[in-house]
Write a protein that holds these residues in place. Structure first.
Motif, PDB file in Angstrom:
ATOM      1  N   ALA A   1       8.691  15.137   8.510  1.00 47.14           N
ATOM      2  CA  ALA A   1       9.669  16.042   8.080  1.00 47.14           C
ATOM      3  C   ALA A   1       9.854  17.293   8.612  1.00 47.14           C
ATOM      4  O   ALA A   1      10.358  17.665   9.547  1.00 47.14           O
ATOM      5  N   GLN A   2       7.924  17.434   9.370  1.00 45.30           N
ATOM      6  CA  GLN A   2       7.468  18.867   9.657  1.00 45.30           C
ATOM      7  C   GLN A   2       8.297  18.519  10.887  1.00 45.30           C
ATOM      8  O   GLN A   2       9.025  19.989  11.975  1.00 45.30           O
TER       9      GLN A   2
ATOM     10  N   ILE B   1       0.905  -1.158  -0.306  1.00 43.99           N
ATOM     11  CA  ILE B   1      -0.160   0.451  -0.222  1.00 43.99           C
ATOM     12  C   ILE B   1       0.572   1.499   0.025  1.00 43.99           C
ATOM     13  O   ILE B   1       2.225   1.294   0.395  1.00 43.99           O
ATOM     14  N   GLU B   2       0.938   2.278  -0.657  1.00 43.31           N
ATOM     15  CA  GLU B   2       1.247   3.654  -0.510  1.00 43.31           C
ATOM     16  C   GLU B   2       0.619   4.261   0.151  1.00 43.31           C
ATOM     17  O   GLU B   2      -0.543   4.383   1.102  1.00 43.31           O
ATOM     18  N   LEU B   3       1.756   4.806   1.164  1.00 36.38           N
ATOM     19  CA  LEU B   3       1.388   5.559   2.691  1.00 36.38           C
ATOM     20  C   LEU B   3       0.611   6.711   2.136  1.00 36.38           C
ATOM     21  O   LEU B   3       1.341   7.575   1.041  1.00 36.38           O
ATOM     22  N   PRO B   4       0.504   7.733   3.227  1.00 36.98           N
ATOM     23  CA  PRO B   4      -0.133   8.942   3.060  1.00 36.98           C
ATOM     24  C   PRO B   4       1.036   9.589   2.699  1.00 36.98           C
ATOM     25  O   PRO B   4       1.508   9.779   3.805  1.00 36.98           O
ATOM     26  N   ALA B   5       1.097  10.742   1.833  1.00 33.66           N
ATOM     27  CA  ALA B   5       1.906  11.899   1.477  1.00 33.66           C
ATOM     28  C   ALA B   5       1.745  13.013   3.046  1.00 33.66           C
ATOM     29  O   ALA B   5       2.769  12.771   2.984  1.00 33.66           O
ATOM     30  N   GLU B   6       1.093  13.355   3.481  1.00 36.62           N
ATOM     31  CA  GLU B   6       0.908  13.984   4.669  1.00 36.62           C
ATOM     32  C   GLU B   6       1.649  13.393   6.045  1.00 36.62           C
ATOM     33  O   GLU B   6       2.309  14.032   6.757  1.00 36.62           O
ATOM     34  N   TRP B   7       1.493  11.777   5.912  1.00 33.58           N
ATOM     35  CA  TRP B   7       2.526  11.270   6.919  1.00 33.58           C
ATOM     36  C   TRP B   7       4.437  12.144   6.776  1.00 33.58           C
ATOM     37  O   TRP B   7       4.491  12.146   7.586  1.00 33.58           O
ATOM     38  N   LEU B   8       4.987  11.242   5.751  1.00 34.85           N
ATOM     39  CA  LEU B   8       5.780  12.047   5.454  1.00 34.85           C
ATOM     40  C   LEU B   8       6.624  13.865   5.627  1.00 34.85           C
ATOM     41  O   LEU B   8       6.903  13.848   6.344  1.00 34.85           O
TER      42      LEU B   8
ATOM     43  N   TYR C   1      13.377  17.241   9.454  1.00 35.99           N
ATOM     44  CA  TYR C   1      14.576  15.657   8.608  1.00 35.99           C
ATOM     45  C   TYR C   1      14.017  15.827   6.987  1.00 35.99           C
ATOM     46  O   TYR C   1      12.784  16.412   6.807  1.00 35.99           O
ATOM     47  N   GLU C   2      14.935  16.066   6.362  1.00 38.62           N
ATOM     48  CA  GLU C   2      14.584  16.296   4.844  1.00 38.62           C
ATOM     49  C   GLU C   2      14.540  14.376   4.209  1.00 38.62           C
ATOM     50  O   GLU C   2      15.047  14.001   4.522  1.00 38.62           O
ATOM     51  N   LEU C   3      13.144  14.340   4.915  1.00 38.27           N
ATOM     52  CA  LEU C   3      12.693  12.797   4.259  1.00 38.27           C
ATOM     53  C   LEU C   3      12.719  12.193   2.815  1.00 38.27           C
ATOM     54  O   LEU C   3      11.613  12.701   2.094  1.00 38.27           O
ATOM     55  N   HIS C   4      12.971  11.068   2.538  1.00 40.27           N
ATOM     56  CA  HIS C   4      13.346  10.435   1.063  1.00 40.27           C
ATOM     57  C   HIS C   4      12.215   9.542   0.781  1.00 40.27           C
ATOM     58  O   HIS C   4      12.104   9.481  -0.296  1.00 40.27           O
ATOM     59  N   HIS C   5      12.159   8.767   1.981  1.00 37.88           N
ATOM     60  CA  HIS C   5      11.704   7.089   2.037  1.00 37.88           C
ATOM     61  C   HIS C   5      10.502   7.023   3.723  1.00 37.88           C
ATOM     62  O   HIS C   5      11.580   7.464   4.227  1.00 37.88           O
ATOM     63  N   ALA C   6       9.748   6.263   3.642  1.00 32.98           N
ATOM     64  CA  ALA C   6       9.704   5.723   4.818  1.00 32.98           C
ATOM     65  C   ALA C   6       9.169   4.455   4.280  1.00 32.98           C
ATOM     66  O   ALA C   6       9.037   3.410   3.105  1.00 32.98           O
ATOM     67  N   SER C   7       9.526   3.399   4.870  1.00 29.44           N
ATOM     68  CA  SER C   7       9.456   1.698   5.541  1.00 29.44           C
ATOM     69  C   SER C   7       8.549   1.327   6.280  1.00 29.44           C
ATOM     70  O   SER C   7       9.130   2.019   7.928  1.00 29.44           O
TER      71      SER C   7
END
Length: 132
Positions: free
Chosen positions: A103-104, A92-99, A108-114
């Motif tokens: 980050a906020q 499944i794709e994670l909601p973009a707002e989570w990253l 951090y400047e986040l690039h990937h989530a697992s």
């Protein structure tokens, strides 16, 4: 970067490419032996480290003592059974707002989530369900 895929590294990679259960190094060793390969443990561990470093496999640290390995490189997540240790993939794709929120919060400047989800697999659920 030029790949140096020795016969041993190719054999380890093939085991991982055909695995659907995210094997540990010991599991890889057992599967290699079942195929008639007599590699030393050090060779298997070194091959796993090399394949991870060059980006052909991922090392998964899922809260267990032993790392597991995955040759599926596209983004996906995992679910782990807390009773038997079974690991399955979740695509499944994670909601973009989570990253964005993470980050906020962390700056951090986040690039990937697992994500690793934990629960009880169907087999363990059936084993522990009351009989009628």
């Amino acid at each position: 970067m030029k790949l140096n895929l020795t016969m041993q590294r190719k054999a380890v990679l093939e085991v991982l490419q055909h695995a659907h259960d995210h094997p540990t190094a010991a599991d890889v060793m057992d599967r290699l032996r079942a195929q008639g390969n007599a590699f030393a443990y050090g060779t298997v561990y070194n091959s796993l480290r090399y394949l991870t470093e060059v980006g052909l496999v991922k090392e998964l640290k899922l809260g267990e003592a032993a790392s597991r390995y995955d040759a599926r490189m596209e983004d996906h997540h995992h679910v782990v059974c807390k009773r038997c240790g079974r690991v399955d993939e979740v695509a499944i794709e994670l909601p973009a707002e989570w990253l964005g929120q993470a980050a906020q919060e962390t700056n951090y400047e986040l690039h990937h989530a697992s994500v690793v989800l934990e629960g009880v697999c169907p087999s363990c659920s059936v084993q522990n369900s009351p009989t009628k």
